[in-house]
Design a protein around this motif. Structure first.
Motif, mmCIF file in Angstrom:
data_model
loop_
_atom_site.group_PDB
_atom_site.id
_atom_site.type_symbol
_atom_site.label_atom_id
_atom_site.label_comp_id
_atom_site.label_asym_id
_atom_site.label_seq_id
_atom_site.Cartn_x
_atom_site.Cartn_y
_atom_site.Cartn_z
ATOM 1 N N CYS A 243 87.569 -45.140 67.536
ATOM 2 C CA CYS A 243 87.959 -46.088 66.489
ATOM 3 C C CYS A 243 89.305 -45.683 65.888
ATOM 4 O O CYS A 243 89.491 -44.521 65.507
ATOM 5 C CB CYS A 243 86.896 -46.121 65.397
ATOM 6 S SG CYS A 243 87.314 -47.180 63.994
ATOM 7 N N PRO A 244 90.257 -46.602 65.777
ATOM 8 C CA PRO A 244 91.563 -46.263 65.204
ATOM 9 C C PRO A 244 91.525 -45.959 63.709
ATOM 10 O O PRO A 244 92.466 -45.377 63.176
ATOM 11 C CB PRO A 244 92.407 -47.517 65.494
ATOM 12 C CG PRO A 244 91.420 -48.612 65.665
ATOM 13 C CD PRO A 244 90.195 -47.980 66.266
ATOM 14 N N ARG B 8 83.263 -42.798 67.810
ATOM 15 C CA ARG B 8 83.189 -43.407 69.134
ATOM 16 C C ARG B 8 82.666 -44.831 68.990
ATOM 17 O O ARG B 8 81.528 -45.057 68.602
ATOM 18 C CB ARG B 8 82.266 -42.597 70.048
ATOM 19 C CG ARG B 8 82.238 -43.089 71.491
ATOM 20 C CD ARG B 8 81.388 -42.184 72.363
ATOM 21 N NE ARG B 8 79.984 -42.180 71.953
ATOM 22 C CZ ARG B 8 79.387 -41.195 71.297
ATOM 23 N NH1 ARG B 8 80.064 -40.115 70.952
ATOM 24 N NH2 ARG B 8 78.104 -41.271 70.967
ATOM 25 N N GLY B 9 83.543 -45.775 69.274
ATOM 26 C CA GLY B 9 83.181 -47.179 69.197
ATOM 27 C C GLY B 9 83.066 -47.783 70.577
ATOM 28 O O GLY B 9 82.979 -47.064 71.580
ATOM 29 N N ARG B 10 83.063 -49.108 70.652
ATOM 30 C CA ARG B 10 82.887 -49.794 71.925
ATOM 31 C C ARG B 10 84.016 -50.792 72.146
ATOM 32 O O ARG B 10 84.353 -51.583 71.269
ATOM 33 C CB ARG B 10 81.549 -50.525 71.957
ATOM 34 C CG ARG B 10 80.352 -49.637 71.728
ATOM 35 C CD ARG B 10 80.102 -48.723 72.921
ATOM 36 N NE ARG B 10 79.334 -49.381 73.957
ATOM 37 C CZ ARG B 10 79.184 -48.900 75.190
ATOM 38 N NH1 ARG B 10 79.801 -47.782 75.532
ATOM 39 N NH2 ARG B 10 78.436 -49.534 76.068
ATOM 40 N N ALA C 267 84.850 -52.821 68.666
ATOM 41 C CA ALA C 267 83.950 -52.801 67.506
ATOM 42 C C ALA C 267 83.494 -51.371 67.251
ATOM 43 O O ALA C 267 83.226 -50.618 68.182
ATOM 44 C CB ALA C 267 82.742 -53.709 67.739
ATOM 45 N N CYS C 268 83.403 -51.015 65.965
ATOM 46 C CA CYS C 268 82.939 -49.698 65.551
ATOM 47 C C CYS C 268 81.669 -49.863 64.740
ATOM 48 O O CYS C 268 81.630 -50.670 63.797
ATOM 49 C CB CYS C 268 84.006 -48.984 64.719
ATOM 50 S SG CYS C 268 83.489 -47.375 64.068
ATOM 51 N N LEU D 141 94.965 -49.257 70.726
ATOM 52 C CA LEU D 141 93.914 -49.204 71.736
ATOM 53 C C LEU D 141 94.427 -49.807 73.039
ATOM 54 O O LEU D 141 95.398 -50.568 73.038
ATOM 55 C CB LEU D 141 92.683 -49.984 71.261
ATOM 56 C CG LEU D 141 91.906 -49.372 70.092
ATOM 57 C CD1 LEU D 141 90.971 -50.412 69.490
ATOM 58 C CD2 LEU D 141 91.116 -48.155 70.542
ATOM 59 N N ARG D 142 93.771 -49.470 74.146
ATOM 60 C CA ARG D 142 94.167 -50.068 75.418
ATOM 61 C C ARG D 142 93.973 -51.575 75.335
ATOM 62 O O ARG D 142 92.906 -52.064 74.949
ATOM 63 C CB ARG D 142 93.320 -49.497 76.560
ATOM 64 C CG ARG D 142 93.543 -48.023 76.867
ATOM 65 C CD ARG D 142 94.944 -47.774 77.410
ATOM 66 N NE ARG D 142 95.176 -48.366 78.704
ATOM 67 C CZ ARG D 142 94.991 -47.745 79.874
ATOM 68 N NH1 ARG D 142 94.511 -46.507 79.896
ATOM 69 N NH2 ARG D 142 95.271 -48.357 81.006
ATOM 70 N N SER D 143 94.991 -52.322 75.702
ATOM 71 C CA SER D 143 94.931 -53.772 75.536
ATOM 72 C C SER D 143 95.226 -54.534 76.826
ATOM 73 O O SER D 143 95.078 -55.753 76.871
ATOM 74 C CB SER D 143 95.927 -54.217 74.456
ATOM 75 O OG SER D 143 97.250 -53.841 74.817
#
Length: 352
Positions: A246-247, A252-254, A295-296, A314-316
């Motif tokens: 999570c930024p 650890r999010g998804r 989402a976190c 995040l990777r986009s």
């Protein structure tokens, strides 16, 4: 001499005390309204933002005029002579006879009083006044943010004139105020900044309620449950999920996105002896992931679309991932057949 002046400034005479109290009251009131405006901003209450932020400017501006001379807060009309007389003789903000100027006149007087004038032009000042007076409805995020940005910009100049510390004025919203004034930030950047601020506020509130030990246990448990409670189907049809930090809270999010698979085939040879060789196929899956939503489960941050993901660092963009990242339930052969209509085992090529 300077020390004597400082001592006199910090210890007002009985005659000066009401004026000082009035100024302090106005500054405190302005800070309160700005705090509420910032809370509304990170809560997406756009209409409240546009109404509350100009109130902060109005009260802080009156503090500036009051310090210069209390009579500057009085409107210019014969019906306000009682207010003028009160402020010219015994300035007291709590006087029941006192009537003060509205935002439009206040901004005009500030523009004349401050060296270099106000940092926003007449068109933006007029917009602020119309919103404050209810003549202009603001319901869109961009409009609300522009009003708030103008108010924060003006407050910055007023705080400097009063010698007030912006960090004390904005409190825990100081970083949010600085973010709003970042001219290089895009519309998406401001939207993501508001989401991050909202997530940060949720965490702060949770920690305040639970205390340090319970907070740590709770957030760790929420992080562990992320894969179970954050269902890809809740964020879009046909999405799959991989882990991503999570930024905001670093938990650890998804990261949810579309998946594409391709079976790569190569050939190698095995020596049989006597100059004889046998060729055989070597295959493996290449899995590509196209991020769509993050989402976190800890701070409840949600970023939607490649632009917001990129703003959140995040990777986009589409990229190759390890097939194991998709979990044990992901079967590339079955996925390929279901999505592309390709059989599980291409005849004669895939290893058994």
């Amino acid at each position: 001499m300077a020390q004597d002046q400082d001592k006199a400034a910090s210890n007002p005479t009985p005659d000066e005390a009401p004026a000082r109290r009035a100024e302090a009251h106005l500054i405190s009131s302005a800070a309160g309204w700005m705090h509420e405006a910032m809370n509304a901003w990170i809560s997406d209450a756009f209409g409240k933002v546009a109404v509350l932020a100009p109130l902060a400017v109005e009260h802080l501006g009156k503090a500036v005029l009051w310090r210069q001379n209390p009579v500057l807060v009085v409107p210019l009309s014969s019906e306000h002579e009682a207010s003028l007389f009160t402020l010219a003789t015994q300035p007291d903000l709590t006087s029941p006879k006192l009537r003060t100027v509205g935002l439009a006149i206040l901004l005009r007087r500030l523009d004349q009083l401050l060296e270099g004038g106000l940092p926003i032009d007449s068109k933006r000042r007029a917009r602020m006044v119309e919103v404050r007076n209810g003549a202009m409805h603001v319901g869109l995020p961009a409009e609300s943010r522009h009003i708030l940005m103008d108010c924060v910009t003006v407050c910055g100049v007023l705080l400097g004139h009063l010698g007030e510390d912006p960090r004390e004025f904005y409190g825990d919203h100081h970083a949010n105020a600085r973010t709003l004034l970042d001219e290089k930030r895009t519309e998406v950047g401001h939207r993501v900044a508001a989401k991050l601020a909202r997530a940060r506020r949720r965490l702060n509130d949770l920690e305040e309620r639970l205390g340090d030990d319970m907070f740590s246990e709770t957030t760790e448990r929420l992080e562990e449950l992320a894969a179970d409670v954050l269902d890809p189907e809740d964020f879009g049809n046909g999405l799959w999920a991989i882990d991503a930090d999570c930024p905001e809270c670093k938990s650890r999010g998804r990261l949810f996105g579309d998946v594409d698979v391709d079976y790569d085939i190569d050939f190698d040879v095995e020596p049989l002896g006597g100059g004889q060789y046998e060729s055989y196929a070597i295959g493996g899956w290449t899995v590509e992931f196209s991020p769509q939503v993050f989402a976190c489960n800890v701070c409840r941050l949600v970023l939607q679309g490649p632009e917001e993901l990129a703003e959140g660092k995040l990777r986009s963009s589409r990229h190759v991932i390890d097939i194991q990242e998709l979990g044990e339930d992901f079967d590339p052969a079955h996925f390929s057949e279901a999505k592309y209509g390709i059989p599980d085992e291409p005849r004669g090529l895939w290893p058994s």
